[in-house]
Write an enzyme that holds these catalytic residues in place. Structure first.
Site, PDB file in Angstrom:
ATOM      1  CB  SER A  45       8.772  26.731  -7.104  1.00 13.19           C
ATOM      2  OG  SER A  45      10.031  26.955  -7.233  1.00 13.19           O
TER       3      SER A  45
ATOM      4  CE1 TYR B  62       9.321  21.884  -4.594  1.00 13.87           C
ATOM      5  CE2 TYR B  62      10.449  23.223  -5.997  1.00 13.87           C
ATOM      6  CZ  TYR B  62       9.845  23.144  -5.098  1.00 13.87           C
ATOM      7  OH  TYR B  62       9.264  24.075  -4.315  1.00 13.87           O
TER       8      TYR B  62
END
Length: 296
Positions: free
Chosen positions: A187, A200
């Site tokens: 990401s 995350y």
């Protein structure tokens, strides 16, 4: 396209796609397949691809593109929560598959545990005989501050996002040959950080390092390992983890002032799976992120 989406919230993870407004776009009439995942004629079929989290979001878009390009596709989902999305993805793949490809399959599993990863790989190999492309796309995220960290959930997020990639690669490699490809999903927050997605972002940073290290380990075997680091993408993960106010502004922080649709990210996975397109790529990360400069 404008930034932001209608306010909405799903209280349980994983999120589901069929209740989202608008529905994420997994396909586009402008996408023109060109047999990128076909194998030499002697195999009489396309590549075999295993896509985790393929029932919705980016995973569904990748599965669909792979089927259009000639691959035989297997994907995983979470039983009970994602059944409806998984059934719809399976239907779409049946419609998209080429005549040479085998019938797509879906596998219900919790990939946070080694034995489930092994069982998933075994099921794909039993159905298709081998694995040519492994796409690690399954993930979960939660908004959390450091003082709210709980051991059980921290372990859970790392199991889903990181452990699964280690164990799937471990077992899939036994059935991969030279020319095969592993594609990991990281990401933009692995590079830019995130004040709210502490767990995350940390897992996504680990995935970048895992991708680079595994690429070096497998280079001599002719197996390429790369990753994709999307920016904001309209997927069930968003509605299951962000507030309604955040969803109204989702994507506006990018230079393009909007979030991506899954179909805009999926071609990166096609490129990395196609040997004649990306044969000199390994240990690299592609950045479909709406213009954010990460210098990585």
């Amino acid at each position: 396209m404008a930034s932001g989406f209608p306010p909405q919230k799903q209280e349980t993870q994983p999120g589901v796609q069929h209740v989202m407004d608008p529905t994420p776009q997994f396909s586009s009439p402008n996408y023109k397949p060109s047999n990128k995942l076909h194998l030499p004629l002697k195999f009489l079929a396309g590549k075999v691809a295993l896509v985790t989290g393929g029932d919705s979001g980016i995973g569904r878009a990748v599965c669909h593109c792979y089927a259009l390009e000639g691959a035989s596709v297997a994907f995983t989902y979470v039983k009970g929560r994602e059944d409806k999305d998984a059934d719809e993805t399976l239907r779409l793949l049946h419609e998209a598959k080429t005549k040479e490809a085998k019938e797509p399959i879906m596998i219900a599993t919790d990939l946070g545990f080694e034995e489930n990863c092994k069982r998933t790989v075994d099921e794909v190999v039993n159905a298709f005989g081998r694995i040519d492309v492994l796409v690690n796309c399954a993930a979960e995220q939660h908004e959390v501050s450091i003082d709210e960290i709980e051991e059980a959930r921290l372990e859970r997020v790392f199991r889903t996002n990181v452990f699964s990639q280690f164990f799937l690669a471990k077992y899939a490699l036994k059935h991969m040959k030279e020319g095969s490809s592993i594609i990991n999903t990281t990401s933009v927050v692995a590079y830019a950080g995130s004040s709210s997605l502490l767990e995350y972002a940390s897992t996504k940073g680990a995935i970048v390092s895992f991708t680079r290290a595994l690429a070096l380990q497998l280079a001599s075997k002719g197996i390429r390992v790369n990753g994709v680091a999307p920016g904001p993408v309209w997927t069930p993960l968003i509605t299951a983890s962000f507030s309604e106010e955040a969803i109204k502004q989702f994507g506006s922080e990018t230079p393009m002032k909007r979030a991506a649709q899954p179909v805009e990210v999926a071609p990166s996975y096609v490129f990395l799976a196609c040997e004649h397109c990306s044969s000199y790529y390994t240990g690299q990360i592609l950045h479909p992120n709406g213009g954010s400069i990460v210098n990585a």
